[in-house]
Write a protein that holds these residues in place. Structure first.
Motif, PDB file in Angstrom:
ATOM      1  N   TYR A  63      27.610   8.902  12.516  1.00  0.00           N
ATOM      2  CA  TYR A  63      27.053  10.250  12.892  1.00  0.00           C
ATOM      3  C   TYR A  63      28.033  10.957  13.852  1.00  0.00           C
ATOM      4  CZ  TYR A  63      22.773   9.291  10.751  1.00  0.00           C
ATOM      5  OH  TYR A  63      21.739   8.895   9.867  1.00  0.00           O
ATOM      6  N   TYR A  93      26.320  15.719  12.780  1.00  0.00           N
ATOM      7  CA  TYR A  93      26.680  15.779  11.429  1.00  0.00           C
ATOM      8  C   TYR A  93      26.808  14.329  10.979  1.00  0.00           C
ATOM      9  CZ  TYR A  93      27.811  20.688  12.089  1.00  0.00           C
ATOM     10  OH  TYR A  93      27.774  21.967  12.432  1.00  0.00           O
ATOM     11  N   ARG A  94      26.295  14.123   9.821  1.00  0.00           N
ATOM     12  CA  ARG A  94      26.631  12.722   8.969  1.00  0.00           C
ATOM     13  C   ARG A  94      28.044  12.499   8.681  1.00  0.00           C
ATOM     14  NH1 ARG A  94      23.736   8.733   5.678  1.00  0.00           N
ATOM     15  NH2 ARG A  94      25.257   7.242   5.392  1.00  0.00           N
ATOM     16  N   GLU A  95      28.562  11.607   8.985  1.00  0.00           N
ATOM     17  CA  GLU A  95      30.061  11.427   8.667  1.00  0.00           C
ATOM     18  C   GLU A  95      30.230  10.568   7.356  1.00  0.00           C
ATOM     19  OE1 GLU A  95      34.244   9.809  10.739  1.00  0.00           O
ATOM     20  OE2 GLU A  95      32.381  10.680  11.805  1.00  0.00           O
ATOM     21  N   THR A 118      34.058  13.369   5.318  1.00  0.00           N
ATOM     22  CA  THR A 118      33.297  14.621   5.003  1.00  0.00           C
ATOM     23  C   THR A 118      32.088  14.776   5.902  1.00  0.00           C
ATOM     24  OG1 THR A 118      33.878  14.288   2.542  1.00  0.00           O
ATOM     25  CG2 THR A 118      31.905  15.583   3.213  1.00  0.00           C
ATOM     26  N   VAL A 120      28.306  16.475   7.050  1.00  0.00           N
ATOM     27  CA  VAL A 120      27.079  17.178   6.380  1.00  0.00           C
ATOM     28  C   VAL A 120      26.085  17.296   7.582  1.00  0.00           C
ATOM     29  CG1 VAL A 120      25.413  17.094   4.866  1.00  0.00           C
ATOM     30  CG2 VAL A 120      27.585  16.056   4.147  1.00  0.00           C
ATOM     31  N   ASP A 122      23.008  17.370   9.773  1.00  0.00           N
ATOM     32  CA  ASP A 122      21.547  16.535   9.894  1.00  0.00           C
ATOM     33  C   ASP A 122      20.615  17.274  10.896  1.00  0.00           C
ATOM     34  OD1 ASP A 122      19.613  14.869  10.527  1.00  0.00           O
ATOM     35  OD2 ASP A 122      20.743  13.216  10.092  1.00  0.00           O
ATOM     36  N   HIS A 177      28.589  26.910  14.816  1.00  0.00           N
ATOM     37  CA  HIS A 177      29.337  26.666  13.562  1.00  0.00           C
ATOM     38  C   HIS A 177      30.731  27.226  13.593  1.00  0.00           C
ATOM     39  CE1 HIS A 177      29.894  26.254   9.092  1.00  0.00           C
ATOM     40  NE2 HIS A 177      30.251  27.400   9.158  1.00  0.00           N
ATOM     41  N   TRP A 181      33.944  25.015  12.742  1.00  0.00           N
ATOM     42  CA  TRP A 181      34.427  25.181  11.592  1.00  0.00           C
ATOM     43  C   TRP A 181      35.469  26.203  11.490  1.00  0.00           C
ATOM     44  CZ3 TRP A 181      34.090  20.307  10.441  1.00  0.00           C
ATOM     45  CH2 TRP A 181      32.779  19.701  10.733  1.00  0.00           C
ATOM     46  N   ASN A 209      37.232  19.134   7.226  1.00  0.00           N
ATOM     47  CA  ASN A 209      35.920  18.851   6.548  1.00  0.00           C
ATOM     48  C   ASN A 209      36.539  18.453   5.261  1.00  0.00           C
ATOM     49  OD1 ASN A 209      33.496  17.897   5.581  1.00  0.00           O
ATOM     50  ND2 ASN A 209      32.278  19.746   6.148  1.00  0.00           N
ATOM     51  N   GLU A 210      36.186  17.404   4.801  1.00  0.00           N
ATOM     52  CA  GLU A 210      36.667  16.985   3.334  1.00  0.00           C
ATOM     53  C   GLU A 210      38.021  17.022   3.404  1.00  0.00           C
ATOM     54  OE1 GLU A 210      34.745  19.871   0.419  1.00  0.00           O
ATOM     55  OE2 GLU A 210      32.904  18.570   0.590  1.00  0.00           O
TER      56      GLU A 210
END
Length: 486
Positions: A63, A93-95, A118, A120, A122, A177, A181, A209-210
């Motif tokens: 995380y 964020y879950r990594e 990546t 996402v 949480d 956000h 990002w 990210n990604e």
């Protein structure tokens, strides 16, 4: 009768034999060496092995938690007063990590790969909605541009007029956000027209990210288990070129995701962190027990970010040469397009008091703000870890601009990250099983010794047991008392 004596003597002989065997095994270290050899042989990067699968796709959840410092008195700060900030977070964020494009090179001694990450969001582990929650913080694009054009008087004048047009200043309010990002900044967009290599979008994790952070070449550990997962090159280079000394430009250790087995308390664990553009090391602090698993806790010592008066080896991190700051902060602008960014521990933990006192709202705490690594010494598997880094920006007065007004020169905290992991229950059960199995094998000599002691005790009991009294012999006169009464 004779059979009983034989049993007693056999018990004693067996006791001595077992004790001798156990001592020989302990001195020869046969079973412990066998366990270590097996672990060394298994900790190698080979296709279709469990070690390779764990290395390629780590199972424990990771995380990444963000904490922002919201500025509550922006106008007073511009007038020269002490900034007051309030910590807001975490936004979690879950990594997901996965090594991709894995290729074995040079007779399988080297392995190349990309570290894909990546993120996402949480909601359950977060304090709010990053798309809605607003943060007032230093306008980093503003500071970057001010630094970029300070030597050009004509461009500086033009930039100040643009700032007034767009009503941009030292502080900006954006959503979580956007700050993470990316968002398009009007000032950067203008500079982009003139200087195409300047990206009009700014965000702390913009384009992260990604994505990956470049190609790594690792050692597989086939030649030496101590080299397992050590970095050979990163982005095609064996060393860095940002810093002013060969020592500081070294790429040491692993990438922090994997370590060799059979770790001792006296070891120094090295790792290369692209987040801060340098290698660091960790030293043993104490022993832990996590989910029934023994772990050694390693921490980042204060010397890592110490001033060169405390740690002369850090002189190479002063860029340009001789431009050094106090303990606890490090200028990383050289690897961030020249932006006046600084890294530290959260809340300036272990930093000079001046950085803490310059900002109201800093509360350094070892338990909350120290980076650590809990690692099982037998296997080298990470059981629990937390990497905590704070991003700061240098703000100062600029006589060429009226907008910053009377702001003091400060290392201003923006946000900090806590990238943490805890071994999941399934992986913990497997690791406990491995540790138990190896422990049983390694302790066979002690088990034999215990058996020898037990048989020795039995032998002593049997030999010392009270024997029956012999039958008295002789006549009655002979058994009578020598002194007789008349």
């Amino acid at each position: 009768m004779a059979r009983g004596k034989c049993c007693v003597y056999a018990t004693g002989a067996l006791s001595v034999l077992l004790l001798l065997v156990s001592i020989i095994l302990l001195v020869a270290n046969i079973f412990q060496s066998a366990v270590e050899r097996e672990i060394q042989q298994e900790t190698v990067l080979k296709n279709a092995t469990e070690t390779f699968q764990l290395w390629e796709n780590p199972p424990p959840p990771i995380y990444l938690q963000f904490y922002f410092f919201n500025v509550t008195n922006p106008m007073e700060v511009l007038a020269g007063e002490t900034p007051i900030v309030k910590e807001i977070g975490p936004y979690t964020y879950r990594e997901f990590r996965k090594r991709i494009d894995v290729q074995f090179l040079v007779n399988a001694t080297d392995v190349s790969a990309l570290n894909l990450k990546t993120f996402v969001f949480d909601q359950e582990k977060s304090v709010g909605d990053p798309n809605v929650d607003l943060i007032r913080t230093v306008n980093v694009p503003f500071v970057i541009v001010m630094e970029m054009v300070k030597a050009n008087i004509w461009l500086s004048t033009l930039i100040e007029s643009i700032l007034k047009t767009y009503k941009e200043g030292m502080f900006v309010t954006r959503s979580v956000h956007e700050l993470l990002w990316g968002y398009e900044d009007e000032l950067l967009a203008f500079i982009h027209v003139v200087k195409r290599d300047v990206d009009p979008v700014f965000g702390f994790f913009y384009k992260r990210n990604e994505t990956d952070d470049g190609e790594y070449v690792f050692l597989s550990g086939i030649d030496n288990y101590l080299d397992f997962s050590k970095i050979v090159t990163w982005q095609g280079n064996k060393t860095l070129n940002w810093w002013t000394s060969d020592t500081c430009n070294m790429i040491n250790g692993t990438d922090g995701n994997s370590f060799h087995p059979l770790i001792s308390k006296e070891e120094t664990l090295y790792m290369f962190l692209t987040d801060i553009c340098r290698s660091v090391y960790m030293t043993y602090q104490n022993s832990q027990s996590i989910k029934g698993i023994t772990a050694y806790r390693f921490i980042l010592p204060s010397k890592i970010l110490a001033n060169l008066t405390v740690n002369p080896d850090n002189a190479g991190f002063c860029v340009p040469a001789g431009n050094c700051y106090g303990s606890g902060v490090m200028n990383i602008g050289v690897c961030n397009h020249g932006a006046p960014l600084f890294v530290s521990a959260p809340h300036f933990y272990q930093a000079d008091d001046k950085y803490i006192n310059d900002i109201e709202g800093m509360h350094p705490n070892q338990e909350k703000h120290e980076s650590f690594l809990d690692i099982n010494p037998l296997t080298g598997i990470i059981v629990r870890a937390s990497k905590r880094l704070q991003i700061n920006v240098l703000v100062k007065q600029n006589p060429d601009y009226t907008i910053p007004q009377n702001i003091r020169t400060l290392i201003f905290p923006l946000m900090y990250m806590d990238e943490n992991t805890l071994i999941d229950d399934e992986s913990a059960e497997k690791l406990r099983s491995i540790v138990l199995k190896t422990s049983v094998i390694a302790n066979i000599p002690f088990m034999i010794m215990v058996l020898g002691i037990m048989f020795g005790v039995i032998f002593i009991v049997l030999t010392c047991r009270k024997q029956p009294a012999k039958e008295e012999q002789g006549t009655a006169d002979e058994r009578a008392s020598l002194i007789r009464s008349s």
